[in-house]
Design a protein around this motif. Structure first.
Motif, PDB file in Angstrom:
ATOM      1  N   ARG A 188       0.808  -1.227   0.000  1.00 44.63           N
ATOM      2  CA  ARG A 188       0.000   0.000   0.000  1.00 44.63           C
ATOM      3  C   ARG A 188       0.843   1.281   0.000  1.00 44.63           C
ATOM      4  NH1 ARG A 188      -3.502  -1.439   5.098  1.00 44.63           N
ATOM      5  NH2 ARG A 188      -3.994   0.793   5.028  1.00 44.63           N
ATOM      6  N   ILE A 189       2.162   1.149   0.148  1.00 41.21           N
ATOM      7  CA  ILE A 189       3.014   2.347   0.154  1.00 41.21           C
ATOM      8  C   ILE A 189       2.999   2.995  -1.224  1.00 41.21           C
ATOM      9  CG2 ILE A 189       5.402   3.164   0.353  1.00 41.21           C
ATOM     10  CD1 ILE A 189       5.857   1.062   2.499  1.00 41.21           C
ATOM     11  N   ARG A 190       2.912   4.317  -1.242  1.00 45.44           N
ATOM     12  CA  ARG A 190       2.931   5.076  -2.491  1.00 45.44           C
ATOM     13  C   ARG A 190       4.199   5.953  -2.541  1.00 45.44           C
ATOM     14  NH1 ARG A 190       0.308   1.616  -3.542  1.00 45.44           N
ATOM     15  NH2 ARG A 190      -1.928   1.503  -3.947  1.00 45.44           N
ATOM     16  N   ASN A 191       4.522   6.414  -3.739  1.00 47.75           N
ATOM     17  CA  ASN A 191       5.749   7.194  -3.917  1.00 47.75           C
ATOM     18  C   ASN A 191       5.483   8.657  -4.250  1.00 47.75           C
ATOM     19  OD1 ASN A 191       4.787   6.849  -6.491  1.00 47.75           O
ATOM     20  ND2 ASN A 191       6.803   6.464  -7.412  1.00 47.75           N
ATOM     21  N   ASP A 192       4.337   9.176  -3.808  1.00 49.81           N
ATOM     22  CA  ASP A 192       4.003  10.580  -4.073  1.00 49.81           C
ATOM     23  C   ASP A 192       4.648  11.475  -3.002  1.00 49.81           C
ATOM     24  OD1 ASP A 192       2.440   9.408  -2.160  1.00 49.81           O
ATOM     25  OD2 ASP A 192       0.583  10.429  -2.740  1.00 49.81           O
ATOM     26  N   ASN A 193       5.947  11.618  -3.107  1.00 53.33           N
ATOM     27  CA  ASN A 193       6.724  12.407  -2.152  1.00 53.33           C
ATOM     28  C   ASN A 193       7.835  13.133  -2.900  1.00 53.33           C
ATOM     29  OD1 ASN A 193       9.059  10.468  -2.300  1.00 53.33           O
ATOM     30  ND2 ASN A 193       7.573   9.105  -1.295  1.00 53.33           N
ATOM     31  N   ALA A 194       8.637  13.906  -2.169  1.00 51.00           N
ATOM     32  CA  ALA A 194       9.655  14.760  -2.792  1.00 51.00           C
ATOM     33  C   ALA A 194      10.687  13.961  -3.571  1.00 51.00           C
ATOM     34  CB  ALA A 194      10.340  15.612  -1.724  1.00 51.00           C
ATOM     35  N   LYS A 195      10.978  12.764  -3.135  1.00 50.24           N
ATOM     36  CA  LYS A 195      11.990  11.947  -3.810  1.00 50.24           C
ATOM     37  C   LYS A 195      11.412  10.980  -4.836  1.00 50.24           C
ATOM     38  CE  LYS A 195      15.747  11.766  -0.399  1.00 50.24           C
ATOM     39  NZ  LYS A 195      16.603  10.843   0.404  1.00 50.24           N
ATOM     40  N   GLY A 196      10.098  10.830  -4.840  1.00 48.02           N
ATOM     41  CA  GLY A 196       9.497   9.853  -5.741  1.00 48.02           C
ATOM     42  C   GLY A 196       9.874   8.428  -5.390  1.00 48.02           C
ATOM     43  N   GLU A 197      10.095   8.162  -4.100  1.00 50.05           N
ATOM     44  CA  GLU A 197      10.512   6.836  -3.642  1.00 50.05           C
ATOM     45  C   GLU A 197       9.439   6.222  -2.749  1.00 50.05           C
ATOM     46  OE1 GLU A 197      14.267   7.084  -1.685  1.00 50.05           O
ATOM     47  OE2 GLU A 197      15.388   7.508  -3.523  1.00 50.05           O
ATOM     48  N   TYR A 198       9.540   4.905  -2.583  1.00 50.82           N
ATOM     49  CA  TYR A 198       8.661   4.170  -1.676  1.00 50.82           C
ATOM     50  C   TYR A 198       9.355   4.084  -0.313  1.00 50.82           C
ATOM     51  CZ  TYR A 198       6.265   2.892  -5.977  1.00 50.82           C
ATOM     52  OH  TYR A 198       5.591   2.937  -7.177  1.00 50.82           O
ATOM     53  N   TYR A 199       8.874   4.891   0.640  1.00 46.00           N
ATOM     54  CA  TYR A 199       9.510   4.969   1.954  1.00 46.00           C
ATOM     55  C   TYR A 199       9.010   3.841   2.860  1.00 46.00           C
ATOM     56  CZ  TYR A 199      10.765   9.861   0.823  1.00 46.00           C
ATOM     57  OH  TYR A 199      11.268  11.008   0.258  1.00 46.00           O
ATOM     58  N   LEU A 200       9.935   3.061   3.402  1.00 42.21           N
ATOM     59  CA  LEU A 200       9.564   2.040   4.376  1.00 42.21           C
ATOM     60  C   LEU A 200       8.889   2.658   5.598  1.00 42.21           C
ATOM     61  CD1 LEU A 200       9.670  -0.903   5.394  1.00 42.21           C
ATOM     62  CD2 LEU A 200      11.960  -0.405   6.284  1.00 42.21           C
ATOM     63  N   THR A 201       9.292   3.861   5.937  1.00 47.03           N
ATOM     64  CA  THR A 201       8.751   4.517   7.133  1.00 47.03           C
ATOM     65  C   THR A 201       7.242   4.771   7.040  1.00 47.03           C
ATOM     66  OG1 THR A 201       9.490   6.591   6.120  1.00 47.03           O
ATOM     67  CG2 THR A 201      10.914   5.604   7.790  1.00 47.03           C
ATOM     68  N   ASP A 202       6.685   4.718   5.828  1.00 44.43           N
ATOM     69  CA  ASP A 202       5.238   4.917   5.688  1.00 44.43           C
ATOM     70  C   ASP A 202       4.426   3.796   6.338  1.00 44.43           C
ATOM     71  OD1 ASP A 202       5.701   7.264   4.363  1.00 44.43           O
ATOM     72  OD2 ASP A 202       5.146   6.532   2.374  1.00 44.43           O
ATOM     73  N   VAL A 203       5.079   2.682   6.706  1.00 44.48           N
ATOM     74  CA  VAL A 203       4.319   1.609   7.363  1.00 44.48           C
ATOM     75  C   VAL A 203       3.752   2.070   8.694  1.00 44.48           C
ATOM     76  CG1 VAL A 203       5.616  -0.255   6.236  1.00 44.48           C
ATOM     77  CG2 VAL A 203       6.363   0.590   8.480  1.00 44.48           C
ATOM     78  N   VAL A 204       4.359   3.079   9.311  1.00 42.46           N
ATOM     79  CA  VAL A 204       3.829   3.575  10.588  1.00 42.46           C
ATOM     80  C   VAL A 204       2.449   4.188  10.374  1.00 42.46           C
ATOM     81  CG1 VAL A 204       4.152   5.277  12.428  1.00 42.46           C
ATOM     82  CG2 VAL A 204       6.094   3.906  11.623  1.00 42.46           C
ATOM     83  N   ALA A 205       2.328   5.062   9.379  1.00 39.25           N
ATOM     84  CA  ALA A 205       1.023   5.684   9.103  1.00 39.25           C
ATOM     85  C   ALA A 205      -0.007   4.643   8.682  1.00 39.25           C
ATOM     86  CB  ALA A 205       1.191   6.739   8.012  1.00 39.25           C
TER      87      ALA A 205
END
Length: 462
Positions: A188-205
């Protein structure tokens, strides 16, 4: 540490371009051991049952180092969340805690990994994160906390508001995640961020959105420091060396000048060992109780038995085995050789591919000639033998128990026990020769001086 149903994913796919090296970043050594090997060992010592390492397309060298642990390839470097997702097949069916570790953070202690796993399991949390208070938070992701340890979000620095950037609690990149929910969250992680990357840290949200608690476990900034450049590697090495020195002294060794004593990750010193200044221990060294090391020595792949004395300025190379009470003195090099109890090799000698029996005495300047340009050959020196100074023992050769080798000899054949082996030209004495030699030389020198004076006289110049 008690075993737990835990697995680990080690992220080791980074290019490490700031290292400016052909060697993958995670293979650069700390304490003589690749960084990723430290991380894998910490996970194993923390009770992790299964471990998989995520490497880049050029990760064959990393795979060889971490074997027998399996590796998976992240072909496209699309961020840490994408990297962790590559381990799904390797951990298929695993529902315990999955801890995600960084392959370039070799200072992480096993007990810290264990504490993170236990904290997640005690709280029944979806995610537990190692956090630290940074002296300079800079580009670190910030941990948004409630009630001290309840984690509401991890915000990347590039995405953070000024208020969020003021937070001093930072993300280490080390997380423990409920394995039953991990893969669904990663999908479910998306890459709509400043780096255009899939952040592992998004698992917290994502975990919070699913009603799962998340927690932060504190640790020191030093313990989770990552290495991205050579200068950071040097800082990491210094920290690791300090740990090793402190542990050696706590275990009963005396370091005369700790700051100039250098260890490898597997160095083992016994009690009442004394280590002089400027001593270097390469990998694979064991030193037993009561050994005295007199400084400016270098050890690698060797063992020194109780009560021996080594140095100063000695070098023990791989497969050197020094017996109890043996003496290895100044400017002596030992390689692939056994020196038995009480034997002495005290000065300026090379002993390679050899056996030196108990209480043998090897004179200054002795060498075992073990190599003929094509092969290596063994020298055997019996118990109680005496080898005179400046002798050369041309292998393969045996000197029997109790034999004596005359000083300056070149020994090419076996010498039987209790025999004298000597090879020397007969000494010749010519009475008065030295005085006559000096007279001739003085006369020649005076003649040359007289000719020079004549050439330089005023009358001659006119």
């Amino acid at each position: 540490m008690a075993p737990s149903s835990a697995a680990a994913i080690v992220l080791a796919a980074g290019l490490g371009t700031r290292m400016k090296s052909s060697l993958p970043k995670v293979l650069h050594p700390v304490l003589g051991r690749p960084m990723v090997a430290h991380v894998a060992a910490a996970a194993a010592q923390a009770g992790v049952d299964r471990l998989v390492v995520v490497v880049g397309p050029e990760g064959d060298a990393v795979a060889r180092v971490v074997a027998p642990h399996p590796t998976v390839v992240q072909h496209d470097r699309l961020g840490t969340g994408h990297a962790a997702l590559q381990a799904r097949a390797a951990l298929e069916g695993f529902t315990g805690t999955v801890v995600v570790l960084c392959g370039d953070a070799p200072l992480l202690r096993p007990e810290t990994v264990r504490a993170l796993i236990d904290a997640r399991e005690r709280a029944g949390a979806g995610v537990a994160v190692l956090g630290f208070e940074a002296a300079d938070p800079g580009a670190y992701g910030r941990l948004m906390l409630e009630d001290g340890s309840s984690l509401t979000a991890i915000v990347e620095a590039k995405e953070a508001t000024p208020e969020q950037l003021a937070v001093r609690w930072c993300n280490s990149g080390v997380l423990a995640i409920d394995g039953a929910a991990l893969w669904g969250w990663l999908d479910r992680i998306r890459n709509d961020n400043a780096k255009g990357e899939y952040y592992l840290t998004d698992v917290v949200a994502l975990a919070r959105a699913d009603g799962r608690a998340c927690v932060m476990v504190p640790c020191s900034e030093q313990e989770v420091m990552g290495v991205n450049a050579r200068a950071e590697l040097a800082v990491c090495e210094a920290v690791a060396q300090t740990r090793m020195r402190q542990q050696a002294m706590a275990d009963g060794a005396t370091l005369i000048d700790p700051a100039t004593t250098y260890f490898s990750w597997d160095t083992r010193l016994g009690r009442d060992v004394t280590v002089g200044p400027f001593t270097v221990f390469g990998p694979g060294v064991t030193v037993a109780d009561g050994v005295e090391i007199k400084g400016f020595c270098h050890f690698e792949g060797c063992a020194v038995a109780a009560g021996a004395s080594v140095g100063p300025y000695a070098r023990l190379r791989p497969d050197a085995d020094i017996g109890e009470g043996a003496h290895i003195g100044n400017f002596v090099e030992i390689k692939k050789a056994t020196v038995e109890a009480g034997a002495k090799v005290n000065h300026l000698s090379y002993i390679g591919d050899a056996f030196v029996g108990a209480k043998a005495n090897i004179g200054a300047g002795t060498i075992t000639c073990n190599y003929d340009g094509f092969g290596k050959y063994k020298t055997t020196i019996g118990a109680g033998a005496f080898v005179g100074s400046n002798s050369s023992l041309v292998a393969p050769v045996t000197v029997g128990d109790g034999a004596i080798i005359g000083a300056g000899s070149v020994i090419t054949r076996d010498v039987e026990a209790d025999a004298l082996g000597v090879t020397r030209a007969e000494q010749v004495q010519k009475s008065g020769w030295a005085a006559r030699f000096r007279d001739v030389k003085r006369a020649a020198k005076l003649a040359l001086a007289a000719k020079a004076a004549e050439r330089n006289s005023p009358a001659k110049k006119k």
